[in-house]
Design a protein around this motif. Sequence first.
Motif: not given
Length: 303
Positions: A42-44, A117-118, A148-150, A154-155
Amino acid sequence: MYEDFYGLTRKPFSLLPDSSFIYPARSHIKAMHVLEYGMLSAAGFVVLSGEVGSGKTMIIRRYLLSRKDDVAVGLITNASQTFGNLMTWIAMAYGFDHRDGDYVSLYDRFVDFLLENYAEGKRTVLIIDEAQNLTERMLEDLRMLSNINNEMDQVLQIVLVGQPELLAMLRKPELRQFSQRITVHCHLTPLDLVDTTGYIRHRVSIAGGAPELFDDLACATIHYFSGGLPRLINLLCDVSLLYGFSQEQKVITFNTVVEAVEDREAGGLSPFTPIPDGWDRERLCLSMIESLDAAPLPEVAIA
């Protein structure tokens, strides 16, 4: 044109990025593993860089073919400083309505898309090819999208694929905030002599031909003139097969390859390493033999 003569079912050295021909060269295997790690961890931001013709697009296409159903991928292949609103292209990449939408409204739709999607357990990946053509403002817009990622997940994951100019831009002080968010980076290097030979014989074999269609000396010569770049290897191999066919040669040799390079140089449009000044074929041939002695090839170099 030459396929029947050499017993080939298709052209083995097309310049199109056909992932069925991908060869497990060490640099490409490393890049695929790095890309896979970036996706699974889940790398940004993930950056894949390399020279023109080094195989970046082939690796991305291989990833697209192997991705699982829980990954929604958007691909932008024609990044350009003149392509306008970045959000419009992102909307097009994921196939949702972008007509009559300004930046803010498209941004809101995209956030909804990501959150949907999430909620369904899907990861969203945005891949931008030719990313060296993006402006600093576009890169800053991408950085803001990553917000946007929480806090837990990683969204949105973003993969930038580009030439070395992309790295030069990312090193600029004004983009340090962006660079700090790059979790994974891999730079594709040219193939060495052993991998060049394996690459050539692998592609010939996939196309139904005899792996030894290019002899060892021809492979060493192709490596020298191509610099180990897959696109140039393909180009020189294709022209060499045409020359070999026209001369009814069943095996591609040193002389066939050199003749193809000489003719391209004479036309003034050669992308290959120039023949050294003052060198004749005999001296060049001895140099190729020395390279083979320094890096002996396996007896069978096929996948």
